[in-house]
Structures are given as structure tokens and as C-alpha cells.
Design a protein around this motif. Structure first.
Motif, PDB file in Angstrom:
ATOM      1  N   UNK A 115     -17.046 -18.712  16.408  1.00 54.42           N
ATOM      2  CA  UNK A 115     -16.680 -18.869  14.993  1.00 54.42           C
ATOM      3  C   UNK A 115     -16.595 -17.490  14.364  1.00 54.42           C
ATOM      4  N   UNK A 116     -15.572 -17.257  13.556  1.00 54.75           N
ATOM      5  CA  UNK A 116     -15.484 -15.977  12.858  1.00 54.75           C
ATOM      6  C   UNK A 116     -14.896 -16.165  11.474  1.00 54.75           C
ATOM      7  N   UNK A 117     -15.190 -15.188  10.652  1.00 56.06           N
ATOM      8  CA  UNK A 117     -14.781 -15.226   9.245  1.00 56.06           C
ATOM      9  C   UNK A 117     -14.386 -13.827   8.811  1.00 56.06           C
ATOM     10  N   UNK A 118     -13.301 -13.724   8.066  1.00 55.20           N
ATOM     11  CA  UNK A 118     -12.869 -12.472   7.460  1.00 55.20           C
ATOM     12  C   UNK A 118     -12.634 -12.724   5.978  1.00 55.20           C
ATOM     13  N   UNK A 119     -13.274 -11.933   5.155  1.00 52.96           N
ATOM     14  CA  UNK A 119     -13.047 -12.007   3.712  1.00 52.96           C
ATOM     15  C   UNK A 119     -12.729 -10.597   3.236  1.00 52.96           C
ATOM     16  N   UNK A 120     -11.493 -10.408   2.797  1.00 55.74           N
ATOM     17  CA  UNK A 120     -11.041  -9.106   2.310  1.00 55.74           C
ATOM     18  C   UNK A 120     -10.472  -9.316   0.901  1.00 55.74           C
ATOM     19  N   UNK A 121     -11.357  -9.432  -0.089  1.00 55.80           N
ATOM     20  CA  UNK A 121     -10.887  -9.763  -1.440  1.00 55.80           C
ATOM     21  C   UNK A 121     -10.153  -8.630  -2.128  1.00 55.80           C
ATOM     22  N   UNK A 122     -10.415  -7.389  -1.682  1.00 56.84           N
ATOM     23  CA  UNK A 122      -9.785  -6.227  -2.298  1.00 56.84           C
ATOM     24  C   UNK A 122      -9.203  -5.339  -1.211  1.00 56.84           C
ATOM     25  N   UNK A 123      -7.898  -5.110  -1.255  1.00 59.83           N
ATOM     26  CA  UNK A 123      -7.259  -4.101  -0.408  1.00 59.83           C
ATOM     27  C   UNK A 123      -6.013  -3.619  -1.153  1.00 59.83           C
ATOM     28  N   UNK A 124      -6.194  -2.508  -1.842  1.00 56.96           N
ATOM     29  CA  UNK A 124      -5.073  -1.941  -2.586  1.00 56.96           C
ATOM     30  C   UNK A 124      -4.041  -1.368  -1.627  1.00 56.96           C
ATOM     31  N   UNK A 125      -2.782  -1.462  -2.007  1.00 57.30           N
ATOM     32  CA  UNK A 125      -1.683  -1.021  -1.160  1.00 57.30           C
ATOM     33  C   UNK A 125      -1.036   0.224  -1.773  1.00 57.30           C
ATOM     34  N   UNK A 126      -1.249   1.415  -1.163  1.00 59.15           N
ATOM     35  CA  UNK A 126      -0.671   2.644  -1.732  1.00 59.15           C
ATOM     36  C   UNK A 126       0.815   2.817  -1.412  1.00 59.15           C
ATOM     37  N   UNK A 127       1.372   1.923  -0.568  1.00 58.14           N
ATOM     38  CA  UNK A 127       2.775   2.009  -0.157  1.00 58.14           C
ATOM     39  C   UNK A 127       3.039   3.317   0.592  1.00 58.14           C
ATOM     40  N   UNK A 128       4.253   3.464   1.093  1.00 55.90           N
ATOM     41  CA  UNK A 128       4.625   4.697   1.770  1.00 55.90           C
ATOM     42  C   UNK A 128       5.115   5.744   0.787  1.00 55.90           C
ATOM     43  N   UNK A 129       5.393   6.926   1.323  1.00 52.42           N
ATOM     44  CA  UNK A 129       5.888   8.038   0.512  1.00 52.42           C
ATOM     45  C   UNK A 129       7.203   8.551   1.089  1.00 52.42           C
ATOM     46  N   UNK A 130       8.016   9.135   0.232  1.00 54.66           N
ATOM     47  CA  UNK A 130       9.204   9.840   0.696  1.00 54.66           C
ATOM     48  C   UNK A 130       8.786  11.202   1.253  1.00 54.66           C
ATOM     49  N   UNK A 131       9.703  11.879   1.920  1.00 53.51           N
ATOM     50  CA  UNK A 131       9.396  13.205   2.458  1.00 53.51           C
ATOM     51  C   UNK A 131       9.017  14.161   1.350  1.00 53.51           C
ATOM     52  N   UNK A 132       9.731  14.120   0.227  1.00 56.26           N
ATOM     53  CA  UNK A 132       9.419  15.025  -0.885  1.00 56.26           C
ATOM     54  C   UNK A 132       8.033  14.747  -1.447  1.00 56.26           C
ATOM     55  N   UNK A 133       7.662  13.492  -1.523  1.00 58.45           N
ATOM     56  CA  UNK A 133       6.335  13.152  -2.036  1.00 58.45           C
ATOM     57  C   UNK A 133       5.237  13.617  -1.085  1.00 58.45           C
ATOM     58  N   UNK A 134       5.454  13.459   0.212  1.00 55.43           N
ATOM     59  CA  UNK A 134       4.464  13.928   1.183  1.00 55.43           C
ATOM     60  C   UNK A 134       4.273  15.428   1.074  1.00 55.43           C
ATOM     61  N   UNK A 135       5.366  16.161   0.957  1.00 59.10           N
ATOM     62  CA  UNK A 135       5.279  17.613   0.870  1.00 59.10           C
ATOM     63  C   UNK A 135       4.574  18.061  -0.409  1.00 59.10           C
ATOM     64  N   UNK A 136       4.757  17.313  -1.504  1.00 62.20           N
ATOM     65  CA  UNK A 136       4.148  17.691  -2.778  1.00 62.20           C
ATOM     66  C   UNK A 136       2.663  17.368  -2.807  1.00 62.20           C
ATOM     67  N   UNK A 137       2.277  16.166  -2.346  1.00 64.43           N
ATOM     68  CA  UNK A 137       0.876  15.750  -2.383  1.00 64.43           C
ATOM     69  C   UNK A 137       0.714  14.523  -1.495  1.00 64.43           C
ATOM     70  N   UNK A 138       0.174  14.684  -0.273  1.00 62.27           N
ATOM     71  CA  UNK A 138       0.084  13.545   0.644  1.00 62.27           C
ATOM     72  C   UNK A 138      -0.893  12.463   0.189  1.00 62.27           C
ATOM     73  N   UNK A 177      -1.016  11.235  -2.884  1.00 58.57           N
ATOM     74  CA  UNK A 177      -0.481  10.499  -4.012  1.00 58.57           C
ATOM     75  C   UNK A 177       0.062   9.145  -3.578  1.00 58.57           C
ATOM     76  N   UNK A 178       0.448   8.321  -4.555  1.00 56.58           N
ATOM     77  CA  UNK A 178       1.110   7.057  -4.289  1.00 56.58           C
ATOM     78  C   UNK A 178       2.385   7.008  -5.116  1.00 56.58           C
ATOM     79  N   UNK A 179       3.309   6.166  -4.698  1.00 56.80           N
ATOM     80  CA  UNK A 179       4.513   5.964  -5.488  1.00 56.80           C
ATOM     81  C   UNK A 179       4.127   5.365  -6.836  1.00 56.80           C
ATOM     82  N   UNK A 180       4.845   5.747  -7.864  1.00 55.39           N
ATOM     83  CA  UNK A 180       4.511   5.297  -9.218  1.00 55.39           C
ATOM     84  C   UNK A 180       4.467   3.780  -9.320  1.00 55.39           C
ATOM     85  N   UNK A 181       5.338   3.082  -8.565  1.00 61.47           N
ATOM     86  CA  UNK A 181       5.385   1.622  -8.667  1.00 61.47           C
ATOM     87  C   UNK A 181       4.118   0.969  -8.122  1.00 61.47           C
TER      88      UNK A 181
END
Length: 667
Positions: free
Chosen positions: A198-221, A223-227
């Protein structure tokens, strides 16, 4: 089948789980795979999307979850009948070992078996043992765990629970994960045994930072996309599962095994789909709500005997699995408030039923030769029932049936007691999952039931050498040719659709060295060279939004997400008491991130070190303290990529130098 791994005509790696040995917290599967060739587990630093796992290039295109690979926990499937799997409920506190099967014999596990990963829980100990653990490290990361094992009468038990908390390396990537696993073995006497898991997984919170563009990675890895902040992108998961395995020795030659399982998985995911895109009456909204019930049965009969004076083992079995998924879509806004559950935009039942039959035969037909034959027949049925029907959104119910018969053959040769040579060949297939079927390329609602299954031919030549009693060297040459490969067809409004694009080839070589170098010295090393290419020309998207593919992709173009070279090494020194030291080195080559190969993530090499000390506090009580530093050189690198991301945010940066402290009390 009960074949020793050394004699199996296939590439199989078995790794003992030792959460404290490397100073790591025991959260991610990647922690246990150092030194294993063929498999690549890339930590996204994003617990909303699970780990990114590929075997010999299969599974690299998965944008979330695990695709093209079959997953099991204690013999119970962790892959749904449609081929979509997850490792988030793998519990490493109760685990004994993980097995990774690569190559042709993976196809005997059915749909989407480009490789197989199995996690096995340890049996209860004759004398009760309890372990308490705590870890703390960079990025506000904490983990608390407890595991207790023992035997009461005819019942052995292993019960574990953990709590994992982290603020995340990147902004907007906080997670809370609760994981529990219990295994009970019941000796029923007269050669009968019942195992309950028997097993159980409870993950009530997992924020999603999404991916970054190349320019965003170069500026600040970090960071997250504004959206991501604008829509508060996130996911919650709740899963409960129960399974049982009954084994009975019918007589000296025959054995029966019956397995049954069932579970529920609830997911709520808030995406960054623009409000403007949801104005379309055919839009499914920006909030995904999946309520999935699943279960299945497997029965197999095993017979051992002799043919022409030589030992053989025969297995005959059948299985049935079901997936009953209620999928709803909601707008991710109410008025001017974003990132909340709004009006209903999708409501359907997505069901899958799979009925499979299989047989295997292993025969030592000569003193130095063995033969392993297998065949499997799969019948996978998809059905969608649309309950969201309006004047502008018609009834989109439908169904699709996929079938395949996949044979496999392996020939083994024993030139000496410490050397095995083998060759194997097999055919496999992979249906689209509901994630690929979920959106049509013409923009209309309903399922993309025009997609065909991908079918593969797999060949492997290998050698296994027991260098010394405690040290083994393995090598394998492999090739997998696939037709009707699935790839992205269109990208628009944050949605991807899929289509079949023709033929692909994955081929390469694996090398591994594992075992004892000397007293208190151990090595695990694995290297993979992999060439993955499109062998048919097709059209792909140039940029987003893309409603029609127009850019030619030439024959011979590299497949995205697949490095040509990758490997890892771990050297460990120390015994059960006193000092223990370890060194890890991981290297991954550059990967392209889209079908047109116009962008890529650079390769990298990372070094990790750890040190620990174990005290004997009493006859049966030990305290282990550990410290670990990862990415010792504080390198900037891309930990994983989102292949063909619809917004061009392909890159998920890995963390810089991080530290972790741990303490474990065993009594």
C-alpha cells in the motif's frame, strides 16, 4: 522468470538502495542511478512535472511525467494502460533495490516499453529495526523520514513515511510532498505466500516555474516567466494505491502467481493559457482537473523441467488493466482575477482498457548455450465520452483500438565461467497516450484518434564479464528502428498537438563497471554513446503560434532532448562504522531542444562530494552524520529541457553549488 541476471541475454542493471551512503536525502530516482548506463534521469528542479527519464533515447520527448518507459513498484504497474507513468510515489526509505532493463526484452512488458524501471521494497527483518532520518540543505530544503521493519509471527513488515519540503532553486518552485509506503509479507504455509503493498502520495503544493527562453537563462537562471506568477501556475497531486501478490508452489515443477491492484490519482493543474485564447468556444480552458481510477489483474503459471536432458523454464500469463479518467477543464480566471478556477470548458470520461497475453521460454539447449523466446499480444482500447456539449462545441465522443503482437528472441553463449556473450532481437510498439490524443491538430475539440502507434525493431549484442568475484564489466551494442514516431504537429495558445512523422533510429554503445575495487573501496561507472536521428524528412513548426508545420526537417537531423554522450561515476570509500567518503562525477553532452535543431542546451560536467561518520552508540544502535556538496564548481548548466515547448521556453536551469546535511538514527 527466475534467471540469474548474469545469464540473462539482456542489459539489466541492479542497484542497491542506500539513501545515506551518498549523503543525499532519498527524494529523486536520479540519486540511485549514478553509474548506470543507458538511462538518463534529469532533475527538472520542478516537482510539478516529475522527473525526466529516458532510456536509450526513449522517453526524452516527454514534457511531463514519464513516457515510453514502463514503471513498476514491487511488481505492480506505475504506468497507466495508455502508457503514461510517474515516479513521484517511489518511496526510497522502504526500498531495497531498483532494476533497469534496457533493450529488446523490454517489449515483453507491453505498450510503451522502450525500457523498464522496477523499484523493489525490502522484506521485513527477523529482528525489528527502526530508522529515523532528517536532512536540511540549500534552498530551504528539509526532509524527515521514518522506516520500521521487522517480523511478527508469519508476517514480515516494512513501513515507511516521509515529508519533503523545499523552497526550490528557482523562484516560484516551492513543494510539499508526503510519501508513505507499506509492504507486508504473509507466509501462508504449504508453499503459499501473500504480499500486500500500500502506498500514498500527497503533494498539495508544487509550484510550477515553467521553462525559460535562452535570453532569460542568460539574464538570470533563477527567474521565472512572468506568466508563472501572473497565473500562479501550480499542481496538486493525491494518490492512493493498494496491491497484492499471491504466490503458490503447486508442486516441485509448477508455480502460480496472481497479482491485483487498484488506485486513485487526483490532479489539479493551473496553467498559463492566456485569457484571450480561452475566448475561443472550442478552448478547454487553463485549469486541468483529472480524477483517475485505475486497476488491473495479472496471472501467470511457471513450469520448470527438462527437455532433451537440459533445464528449461516456461511462463504463460495474461493481464487486464483499466484506466477510468474523468477529465475536466476550467477557465483559469474569474473576472479580472487570474490563477483561479473559473467556468467549466471541458468535461469528459477518458477510459482505457488493455488485455494482454504473454509467454516466455528459457532453455539451456547445450552446455554453453541458452535460448530465451518470448511473445506478447496487446489489445489497448481508448474511449472518450464527451459531456460538455453546447451549440458551439459539438459532441466529440469517440473510440480507438490498437493491437500488436511483439516477439522477442535471445541467444546466450558461455565461453567460460566468468564471461557471457549474447544477442537479442525484439519488436515493440507504443500507443499515443491521452496526453497526445487530447488535442486535435485542426483546432477542433475532441480526440486525435487519427494518430497511429509507433512500432520498433530492437537489436542488441552484449558481453558480461565477471572481472573478479566482486567486480563486473558489461558492454552492449544496440539499435532501435522506429516507424510512425510521434512528434509535435502544431503549437499555439500554450497547447501542443501531435502527429506521426515517419522513421527514426536510436543506436549506440553502453559500458559499465561496478563492484569492489579493494577493501572498503567501491566503484560504479557507466557511459553511453547514443546516436538518435530522424530517418524521414518532415515539416515542423518554425515558431509559436504555429497552426501548420512549414519548416523542412531533413533526414538525418538529431532527435531533440537526446545527448550523444552521457555518463556518471561514483567512487566510495568506507565501511559500516567510522568514516565514509564519496565522489560523484556526472557528464551530459549537448542536446537540441526542438525538431528543427535551431536551439540547443550545452553539455556539462558536475562534481559532487560527500563525507559521513557512523557512531556505534550501543550493540544495535547507530548514528550516522553526513554532509554533501553538489555542483562543487558552481557551474551554470541546463538540468533538463522541455522539447518543442509551445512558447519557446525550452530550458530548465539546474542549481548552482548546493549543500545538504543529514542525520540517521538506526536502532
Amino acid at each position: 522468470m527466475d534467471i540469474p541476471p548474469f545469464d540473462l541475454p539482456a542489459a539489466l542493471s541492479m542497484v542497491q538502495i542506500e539513501p545515506a551512503a551518498s549523503g543525499q536525502p532519498g527524494v529523486n530516482l536520479s540519486e540511485s542511478l549514478v553509474g548506470v548506463p543507458g538511462i538518463l534521469a534529469r532533475d527538472r528542479q520542478n516537482y510539478a512535472q516529475d522527473a525526466q527519464i529516458s532510456i536509450r533515447g526513449f522517453g526524452s520527448r516527454a514534457t511531463f511525467g514519464v513516457r515510453s518507459i514502463r514503471l513498476y513498484v514491487d511488481g505492480i504497474p506505475a504506468t497507466l494502460p495508455d502508457g503514461q507513468g510517474q515516479v513521484s510515489h517511489f518511496n526510497f526509505d522502504s526500498a531495497e533495490r531498483v532494476e533497469i532493463l534496457r533493450g529488446p526484452f523490454s517489449v515483453l512488458y507491453g505498450n510503451a516499453a522502450g525500457g523498464v524501471v522496477q523499484l523493489w521494497s525490502a522484506e521485513g527483518t527477523p529482528v525489528p529495526v527502526t530508522t529515523l532520518g532528517v536532512n536540511a540543505g540549500s534552498n530551504d530544503t528539509f526532509r524527515y523520514s521514518v522506516d520500521t521493519r521487522g517480523t511478527v509471527g508469519r508476517v514480515d513488515y516494512n513501513v515507511a513515511g516521509s515529508l519533503f519540503l523545499s523552497g526550490g532553486y528557482r523562484r516560484h518552485s516551492r513543494v510539499r510532498r508526503e510519501s508513505d509506503n507499506a509492504r507486508f509479507g504473509v507466509d501462508l504455509g504449504d508453499g503459499k505466500k501473500l504480499t500486500i503493498v500500500a502506498n500514498r502520495l500527497n503533494q498539495p503544493v508544487s509550484q510550477d516555474p515553467l521553462g525559460l527562453t535562452r535570453a532569460q537563462v542568460d539574464a538570470d537562471p533563477r527567474q521565472v516567466a512572468a506568466v508563472a506568477n501572473q497565473y500562479n501556475t501550480r499542481k496538486s497531486i493525491l494518490q492512493n494505491q493498494l496491491g497484492a501478490v499471491y504466490e503458490q508452489q503447486l508442486d516441485s515443477d509448477d508455480q502460480l502467481r496472481v497479482m491485483g491492484y487498484g488506485g486513485q490519482r487526483r490532479i489539479r493543474q493551473y496553467q498559463s493559457i492566456p485569457v484571450s485564447a480561452q475566448r475561443n468556444p472550442l478552448s478547454a480552458g487553463g485549469v486541468v482537473a483529472l480524477d483517475t481510477d485505475y486497476g488491473g489483474l495479472d496471472a501467470r503459471w511457471t513450469r520448470s523441467g527438462q527437455l532433451a536432458g537440459r533445464d528449461y523454464e516456461f511462463v504463460l500469463g495474461a493481464s487486464a488493466d483499466g484506466q477510468w479518467q474523468h477529465r475536466r477543464g476550467y477557465e483559469n480566471f474569474v473576472g479580472g482575477t487570474l490563477g483561479v478556477t473559473g467556468a467549466l470548458r471541458r468535461n469528459e470520461d477518458d477510459n482505457v482498457h488493455s488485455v494482454d497475453e504473454y509467454a516466455q521460454w528459457y532453455w539451456h539447449f547445450a552446455k554453453s548455450w541458452s535460448l530465451l523466446l518470448g511473445v506478447r499480444h496487446d489489445d489497448v482500447r481508448f474511449r472518450a465520452r464527451d459531456h460538455y456539449v453546447t451549440a458551439t462545441n459539438p459532441n466529440d465522443s469517440g473510440s480507438k483500438n490498437y493491437t500488436a503482437t511483439t516477439p522477442v528472441l535471445g541467444l546466450g553463449f558461455r565461453p567460460s565461467d566468468n564471461l557471457r556473450l549474447y544477442a537479442s532481437y525484439g519488436k515493440g510498439f507504443e500507443t499515443p497516450s491521452f496526453n497526445e490524443l487530447g488535442y486535435r491538430s485542426d483546432g477542433r475539440p475532441g480526440m486525435a484518434f487519427d494518430l497511429r502507434p509507433a512500432r520498433s525493431r530492437n537489436l542488441e549484442l552484449g558481453a558480461k564479464w565477471q572481472v573478479t568475484r566482486g567486480l563486473a564489466f558489461d558492454t552492449a551494442l544496440f539499435r532501435a528502428d522506429t516507424r510512425d514516431e510521434l512528434a509535435v504537429g502544431t503549437n499555439r495558445n500554450g497547447r501542443s498537438t501531435y502527429r506521426n512523422v515517419g522513421d527514426t533510429r536510436r543506436q549506440g554503445v553502453e559500458l559499465s563497471l561496478d563492484g569492489q575495487l579493494a577493501d572498503h573501496w567501491r566503484i560504479s561507472a557507466g557511459f553511453t554513446h547514443l546516436q538518435a536521428r530522424f530517418r524521414s524528412a518532415f515539416l515542423a513548426c518554425r515558431a509559436t503560434p504555429c497552426s501548420a508545420a512549414t519548416v523542412p526537417v531533413a533526414r538525418g537531423t538529431r532527435m531533440p532532448g537526446v545527448p550523444e554522450n552521457y555518463g556518471s561515476l561514483r567512487i566510495r570509500h568506507g565501511g559500516e562504522l567510522g568514516w565514509q567518503e564519496g565522489l560523484d562525477v556526472t557528464g551530459v553532452g549537448a542536446v537540441t531542444v526542438n525538431d528543427t535543431a535551431t536551439q540547443q542546451a550545452a553539455g556539462y560536467a558536475l562534481v559532487g562530494v560527500d563525507v559521513g561518520y557512523t557512531f556505534a552508540l550501543a550493540a544495535s544502535t547507530r548514528l550516522q552524520l553526513s554532509a554533501r556538496v553538489d555542483n562543487l564548481g558552481d557551474r551554470r548548466y541546463i538540468g533538463s529541457v522541455i522539447v518543442n515547448d509551445s512558447n519557446g521556453r525550452y530550458f530548465e536551469p539546474g542549481p548552482g553549488r548546493t549543500w545538504m546535511l543529514g542525520a540517521r538514527l538506526v536502532f
